[in-house]
Design an enzyme around this catalytic site. Structure first.
Site, mmCIF file in Angstrom:
data_model
loop_
_atom_site.group_PDB
_atom_site.id
_atom_site.type_symbol
_atom_site.label_atom_id
_atom_site.label_comp_id
_atom_site.label_asym_id
_atom_site.label_seq_id
_atom_site.Cartn_x
_atom_site.Cartn_y
_atom_site.Cartn_z
ATOM 1 N N ASP A 67 50.300 33.414 48.090
ATOM 2 C CA ASP A 67 49.075 33.823 49.160
ATOM 3 C C ASP A 67 47.247 33.699 48.658
ATOM 4 O O ASP A 67 47.395 32.693 47.753
ATOM 5 C CB ASP A 67 48.928 35.812 48.140
ATOM 6 C CG ASP A 67 48.948 36.411 46.678
ATOM 7 O OD1 ASP A 67 48.977 35.239 46.050
ATOM 8 O OD2 ASP A 67 49.123 37.145 46.691
ATOM 9 N N ASN A 136 50.806 48.167 41.082
ATOM 10 C CA ASN A 136 51.522 49.143 42.730
ATOM 11 C C ASN A 136 53.119 49.137 42.636
ATOM 12 O O ASN A 136 53.300 49.144 43.868
ATOM 13 C CB ASN A 136 50.371 49.521 43.934
ATOM 14 C CG ASN A 136 50.008 48.551 44.124
ATOM 15 O OD1 ASN A 136 50.866 47.664 43.882
ATOM 16 N ND2 ASN A 136 49.074 48.406 45.158
ATOM 17 N N HIS A 138 53.826 45.424 43.959
ATOM 18 C CA HIS A 138 53.143 44.422 44.610
ATOM 19 C C HIS A 138 53.603 43.367 45.037
ATOM 20 O O HIS A 138 54.017 43.245 43.760
ATOM 21 C CB HIS A 138 51.148 44.969 44.878
ATOM 22 C CG HIS A 138 50.994 43.869 45.100
ATOM 23 N ND1 HIS A 138 49.331 44.371 44.858
ATOM 24 C CD2 HIS A 138 50.815 42.786 43.831
ATOM 25 C CE1 HIS A 138 48.989 43.673 43.812
ATOM 26 N NE2 HIS A 138 49.721 43.350 43.380
ATOM 27 N N GLU A 143 51.148 45.077 49.922
ATOM 28 C CA GLU A 143 50.296 45.913 49.341
ATOM 29 C C GLU A 143 51.850 47.695 49.709
ATOM 30 O O GLU A 143 52.662 47.914 50.605
ATOM 31 C CB GLU A 143 49.892 46.762 49.508
ATOM 32 C CG GLU A 143 48.518 46.237 49.293
ATOM 33 C CD GLU A 143 47.965 45.871 48.457
ATOM 34 O OE1 GLU A 143 48.778 46.445 46.751
ATOM 35 O OE2 GLU A 143 46.361 45.452 47.466
HETATM 36 N N1 LIG Z 1 48.905 38.545 44.520
HETATM 37 C C1 LIG Z 1 48.977 38.582 42.646
HETATM 38 C C2 LIG Z 1 50.419 38.311 42.332
HETATM 39 O O1 LIG Z 1 50.924 37.824 42.793
HETATM 40 C C3 LIG Z 1 50.380 38.711 40.898
HETATM 41 O O2 LIG Z 1 51.507 39.081 41.004
HETATM 42 C C4 LIG Z 1 49.803 40.407 40.922
HETATM 43 C C5 LIG Z 1 49.477 40.833 39.278
HETATM 44 O O3 LIG Z 1 48.681 40.012 38.302
HETATM 45 P P1 LIG Z 1 49.162 40.296 36.867
HETATM 46 O O4 LIG Z 1 49.883 39.189 36.381
HETATM 47 O O5 LIG Z 1 47.915 39.734 36.662
HETATM 48 O O6 LIG Z 1 49.031 41.106 36.468
HETATM 49 O O7 LIG Z 1 48.409 39.980 41.464
HETATM 50 C C6 LIG Z 1 47.568 39.755 42.154
HETATM 51 O O8 LIG Z 1 47.934 40.409 43.421
#
Ligand SMILES: N[C@@H]1[C@@H](O)[C@H](O)[C@@H](COP(=O)(O)O)O[C@@H]1O
Length: 239
Positions: A67, A136, A138, A143
């Protein structure tokens, strides 16, 4: 779904690194799906270490990031282009033309999504997809409520996701409202998936994943339907 309980964050990163190294060493032209966020940082450190020790080369590897924020240029320190270069790409021998990240600055974002999907297809699909998880549920930036049938698309970020990611931005207003994300259907077409889960803040998400109910209101739940998905979770999350 196979679950591996790692001793700690370093152990989680090391286990994931070993699986990826094994895959690339047996198939040098592996198409690797990459994630951002804090969770995979240790994994990238591990892969760089293996590269420096000459136990791994990315010479023939091709990568697709999950992404990118809409409206952030690659030069912006909060873009995922910048993140990947800073934490991983600058240290390894992955060819520039083999690194793919959606372009959140594209004039025609719909066309960019289609183009990205075609690129993945042309490479034969993702061999090994790395995922983190949002609080959440995702995956990528899919989402809650995203159809399981979605391919690469534009998503409006949940308020909770923007708040979780606000720690990287000077103000909440500067956290982008939209992103391009590889879709759930695209993720599910990957031949193998590794989901990394780390830290206390992911306890509820992990618990809900274990509940096993497969629902679009909790995107990661679809992974139960994948026949080669490994969850590597650290003890901090579980306890
Ligand atoms: N787009 C990314 C996701 O790919 C990732 O898994 C998520 C969790 O991030 P973290 O690993 O910092 O908790 O964050 C972002 O939203």
């Amino acid at each position: 779904m196979q679950i591996i309980e790692a001793e700690n964050y370093e152990d989680m990163s090391r286990i994931a690194g070993q699986i990826i190294a094994r895959e690339i060493n047996s198939k040098p032209d592996t198409a690797l799906g990459l994630a951002t966020g804090s969770t995979p940082l240790g994994l990238y450190t591990e892969l760089v270490k293996l590269y420096e020790e000459k136990r791994l080369s990315f010479q023939h590897t091709i990568t697709f990031n999950l992404d990118e924020y809409v409206g952030l240029p690659a030069s912006d320190s909060n873009s995922y282009h910048y993140f990947m270069k800073k934490h991983f790409f600058q240290y390894i021998d992955l060819k520039e033309e083999n690194r793919h990240i959606p372009n959140g600055m594209a004039e025609n974002l719909q066309e960019e999504c289609k183009k990205y999907e075609r690129l993945i297809e042309k490479s034969g699909g993702i061999d090994l997809q790395i995922l983190g998880i949002g609080g959440n549920g995702h995956i990528g930036f899919n989402e809650p409520g995203t159809p399981f049938s979605a391919q690469t698309h534009i998503i409006c970020l949940d308020q909770s996701t923007r708040e979780a990611n606000a720690r990287f931005f000077p103000t909440m207003e500067q956290v982008p409202a939209k992103a391009i994300t590889v879709g759930i259907e695209t993720i599910m077409r990957s031949k193998q998936i590794i989901l990394l889960i780390s830290g206390k803040t992911k306890y509820n998400a992990y618990k809900r994943l274990l509940d096993g109910e497969i629902t679009e209101t909790f995107p990661a739940s679809i992974l139960h339907k994948h026949d080669n998905c490994t969850v590597i979770v650290d003890k901090e999350t579980v306890c």
